[in-house]
Design a protein around this motif. Sequence first.
Motif, PDB file in Angstrom:
ATOM      1  N   SER A   1      29.517 113.666  45.236  1.00 48.31           N
ATOM      2  CA  SER A   1      30.964 113.716  45.340  1.00 48.31           C
ATOM      3  C   SER A   1      31.405 114.105  46.760  1.00 48.31           C
ATOM      4  O   SER A   1      32.310 113.501  47.332  1.00 48.31           O
ATOM      5  CB  SER A   1      31.458 114.745  44.332  1.00 48.31           C
ATOM      6  OG  SER A   1      32.753 114.509  43.981  1.00 48.31           O
TER       7      SER A   1
ATOM      8  N   ALA B   1      30.877 111.297  49.235  1.00 48.07           N
ATOM      9  CA  ALA B   1      31.904 110.258  49.091  1.00 48.07           C
ATOM     10  C   ALA B   1      33.201 110.713  49.756  1.00 48.07           C
ATOM     11  O   ALA B   1      33.848 109.936  50.468  1.00 48.07           O
ATOM     12  CB  ALA B   1      32.138 109.965  47.612  1.00 48.07           C
TER      13      ALA B   1
ATOM     14  N   GLY C   1      35.388 103.146  42.657  1.00 52.07           N
ATOM     15  CA  GLY C   1      35.786 104.491  42.229  1.00 52.07           C
ATOM     16  C   GLY C   1      35.325 104.775  40.813  1.00 52.07           C
ATOM     17  O   GLY C   1      34.825 105.861  40.513  1.00 52.07           O
ATOM     18  N   LEU C   2      35.482 103.771  39.925  1.00 52.28           N
ATOM     19  CA  LEU C   2      35.032 103.950  38.542  1.00 52.28           C
ATOM     20  C   LEU C   2      33.524 104.184  38.498  1.00 52.28           C
ATOM     21  O   LEU C   2      33.041 105.018  37.741  1.00 52.28           O
ATOM     22  CB  LEU C   2      35.391 102.716  37.701  1.00 52.28           C
ATOM     23  CG  LEU C   2      36.856 102.620  37.264  1.00 52.28           C
ATOM     24  CD1 LEU C   2      37.105 101.295  36.540  1.00 52.28           C
ATOM     25  CD2 LEU C   2      37.219 103.785  36.347  1.00 52.28           C
TER      26      LEU C   2
ATOM     27  N   LEU D   1      31.647 105.474  40.887  1.00 46.81           N
ATOM     28  CA  LEU D   1      31.396 106.822  41.407  1.00 46.81           C
ATOM     29  C   LEU D   1      31.707 107.863  40.335  1.00 46.81           C
ATOM     30  O   LEU D   1      30.936 108.805  40.102  1.00 46.81           O
ATOM     31  CB  LEU D   1      32.265 107.063  42.652  1.00 46.81           C
ATOM     32  CG  LEU D   1      32.177 108.430  43.308  1.00 46.81           C
ATOM     33  CD1 LEU D   1      30.782 108.694  43.820  1.00 46.81           C
ATOM     34  CD2 LEU D   1      33.178 108.542  44.454  1.00 46.81           C
ATOM     35  N   LEU D   2      32.846 107.669  39.648  1.00 48.55           N
ATOM     36  CA  LEU D   2      33.237 108.595  38.583  1.00 48.55           C
ATOM     37  C   LEU D   2      32.188 108.607  37.479  1.00 48.55           C
ATOM     38  O   LEU D   2      31.766 109.682  37.023  1.00 48.55           O
ATOM     39  CB  LEU D   2      34.603 108.191  38.024  1.00 48.55           C
ATOM     40  CG  LEU D   2      35.096 108.979  36.804  1.00 48.55           C
ATOM     41  CD1 LEU D   2      35.251 110.446  37.148  1.00 48.55           C
ATOM     42  CD2 LEU D   2      36.413 108.423  36.301  1.00 48.55           C
TER      43      LEU D   2
ATOM     44  N   VAL E   1      29.050 110.603  38.716  1.00 47.52           N
ATOM     45  CA  VAL E   1      29.221 112.054  38.798  1.00 47.52           C
ATOM     46  C   VAL E   1      29.470 112.651  37.410  1.00 47.52           C
ATOM     47  O   VAL E   1      28.914 113.695  37.053  1.00 47.52           O
ATOM     48  CB  VAL E   1      30.381 112.400  39.761  1.00 47.52           C
ATOM     49  CG1 VAL E   1      30.611 113.893  39.818  1.00 47.52           C
ATOM     50  CG2 VAL E   1      30.089 111.863  41.146  1.00 47.52           C
ATOM     51  N   PHE E   2      30.275 111.961  36.599  1.00 45.76           N
ATOM     52  CA  PHE E   2      30.613 112.447  35.263  1.00 45.76           C
ATOM     53  C   PHE E   2      29.366 112.532  34.393  1.00 45.76           C
ATOM     54  O   PHE E   2      29.133 113.544  33.731  1.00 45.76           O
ATOM     55  CB  PHE E   2      31.650 111.504  34.639  1.00 45.76           C
ATOM     56  CG  PHE E   2      32.225 111.968  33.326  1.00 45.76           C
ATOM     57  CD1 PHE E   2      32.600 113.287  33.147  1.00 45.76           C
ATOM     58  CD2 PHE E   2      32.413 111.079  32.281  1.00 45.76           C
ATOM     59  CE1 PHE E   2      33.155 113.716  31.946  1.00 45.76           C
ATOM     60  CE2 PHE E   2      32.971 111.499  31.080  1.00 45.76           C
ATOM     61  CZ  PHE E   2      33.333 112.809  30.909  1.00 45.76           C
TER      62      PHE E   2
ATOM     63  N   VAL F   1      39.392 100.250  43.044  1.00 46.30           N
ATOM     64  CA  VAL F   1      39.303 100.761  41.666  1.00 46.30           C
ATOM     65  C   VAL F   1      37.867 100.714  41.148  1.00 46.30           C
ATOM     66  O   VAL F   1      37.352 101.711  40.638  1.00 46.30           O
ATOM     67  CB  VAL F   1      40.243  99.978  40.726  1.00 46.30           C
ATOM     68  CG1 VAL F   1      39.937 100.310  39.266  1.00 46.30           C
ATOM     69  CG2 VAL F   1      41.688 100.326  41.020  1.00 46.30           C
TER      70      VAL F   1
ATOM     71  N   GLY G   1      31.873 105.915  48.722  1.00 46.81           N
ATOM     72  CA  GLY G   1      33.051 106.508  49.356  1.00 46.81           C
ATOM     73  C   GLY G   1      33.664 105.587  50.394  1.00 46.81           C
ATOM     74  O   GLY G   1      34.883 105.417  50.462  1.00 46.81           O
TER      75      GLY G   1
ATOM     76  N   ILE H   1      35.445 102.620  48.755  1.00 47.15           N
ATOM     77  CA  ILE H   1      36.765 103.009  48.258  1.00 47.15           C
ATOM     78  C   ILE H   1      37.752 103.105  49.426  1.00 47.15           C
ATOM     79  O   ILE H   1      38.885 102.647  49.344  1.00 47.15           O
ATOM     80  CB  ILE H   1      36.692 104.343  47.494  1.00 47.15           C
ATOM     81  CG1 ILE H   1      35.787 104.195  46.275  1.00 47.15           C
ATOM     82  CG2 ILE H   1      38.072 104.799  47.063  1.00 47.15           C
ATOM     83  CD1 ILE H   1      35.428 105.492  45.597  1.00 47.15           C
TER      84      ILE H   1
END
Lengths: 301, 324
Positions: A231, A234, A273-274, A276-277, A280-281, A270, A251, A254
């Motif tokens: 995170s 990025a 980013g999804l 990357l999310l 990390v999630f 978008v 990063g 994006i």
Amino acid sequence: MIAAVLKLNDNQAFWARSLRGILESPKATIGLVACLFLILAAAFGPYLVPQNPYDLAAIDFFDARLPPMSESMNGTLYLLGTDGQGRDMLSAMVYGLRTSMGVGLFAGVVALGVGTALGLAAAYFGGRIDTLIMRLVDLMLGFPTILVALMLLALLGQGVWKVVLALVIVQWAQFARAVRAAALVERGKEYVEAAASLGLSKPRILFGHMLPNCLPPIIVIGTLQIANAISAEATLSFLGIGLPITEPSLGLLIANGYQTLLSGQYWISVYPGLLLLALVFSINIVGDRLREVLNPRLAER
Amino acid sequence: MTVFIIRRVVQSLLVLFATSVLVFIGIYAIGNPIDIMIPADASAVEREAAIQALGLDRPLIAQYWSFLVDALQGDLGRSFVFNQPAVGLIFQRLPATLELAFVALAIALILGIPLGLIAGLRPKSVADETIMTGSILGFSLPNFWQGMMLIMIFSIWLGWLPSSGRGETGEIFGVTTSLASLDGLKHLILPATNLALFKLSLVIRLTRTGVRETMPLDFIKFARAKGLSERRIVSVHVMKNIMIPIVTVVGMEFGSVIAFAVVTETIFAWPGIGKLLIDSITVLDRPVVVAYLLVVVTMFIVINLLVDIVYSMLDPRIRLGDGQ
């Protein structure tokens, strides 16, 4: 000999307990599967995607900024559209995932190594060495990680190794503090005394016997810190002070989409980013579950 | 007590000194100060003259001494871009950043405490699971991307809120703020939400843990036995107990909000110190970068020092622990 057997069993039990803990929770199982899938995608994805986005011969500038599901001049399908240079977004994302994950994992593991070694040293030697190391830890933890990383990169400039260095510098202290706390508890136990009375060398007691018993906090913090490192990298790359343009991480992808977002071409920022999310999630979900399973203090509640 | 305070002040000064050495080494020893301090279009003769004038031909220790003496007098050089003192620039932009940070923290508390209460009062319920998974999602969301999505949804698709700048500012009690005008408020909502979401998860988790630790305690049982309503127990007796750790942690996190404002300000073109820092790094306006680093680090050290001192007054165990 007996000590060695006990240790091995303890370790097996530890890994089994971790895995069982994850599989008992549907949420954490999904997280683990997602993590494994993303690791595989980063490892083998570049051989499967339609395009090498950094081979200039493969990209066509006339295909720039095509929306998702459009076809190129020569008939290949751009599943997630193309960016401002005409690169296939899906291919660029797989390459970006590889970079992001590589930098995050590497920085996390080096921080783990450095922090663990210093934490063990502080607990084992005590006295002045302990005071010195722990003062440094307090100092580091007193500042937010992103600020220290920003400061370092503002002074050092861009670059893959500089980002790794900055991430290691901001993360080792977490490990050192946790390992020291765990090792102080272990030092008072009988098996350490037994090993010492058998005449084993200090490094052997430290790394062969005490370290394996300090593993739970190291694993938990390690998982969460890898997510943090990904995170942070990025974020730094988005700000333009992280990785250089030649090493495009998620990063940077994006950031590229930031300009076109305002004109409605959402897909360029978008989708990376999804991804990357999701990365990390899923790591955080697994880490959170591991903390519940491995932290005895939490389990009592 | 006095000894504790003196020791902490000396420690803080040492940290500040160490930071100034690090920043100095970063700029003067690792980087090339000639490129940093002298505009790139200067001729060879001008360069020589400037090196002489700036004293860059002197030994490093002597250079550090004059850097320190100037810094202590509040002189950290002039910005190349704005051609005014760098420290002055920082203090000009600071109010915008502070405003953003305070509003963001307020939003995080107003949303986070009720959510944490709901989760903590009914552990393992669907609501608890949802809120806790949501909070993991919250701290996994890359802040910069989340801000871009806010712009995409609320500025571009729905067209409700402006995406950049600070808007019109007015004065409330002599403080210039965006809260004074509708236009200013509209400009503030998205950046403040962006920054608040980053701390929301923390507030939720703190509140939930606090509630779960407080509920089994004897005084709660006693309050129930006394016949107090559940609502009163939670809103008065539980809240009073969990507010202390929440306020402390949030106070300490204020610094990290200021640091993360760099990201928010960059996305929303908010004219605070964070955007100034990134702009200055991009155009190599190093005096401003140095000024930002030293001002923010000083701010941090002062905040940490104050938190420690206040805490040691509230809880004597802390200063005893430090003495051992």
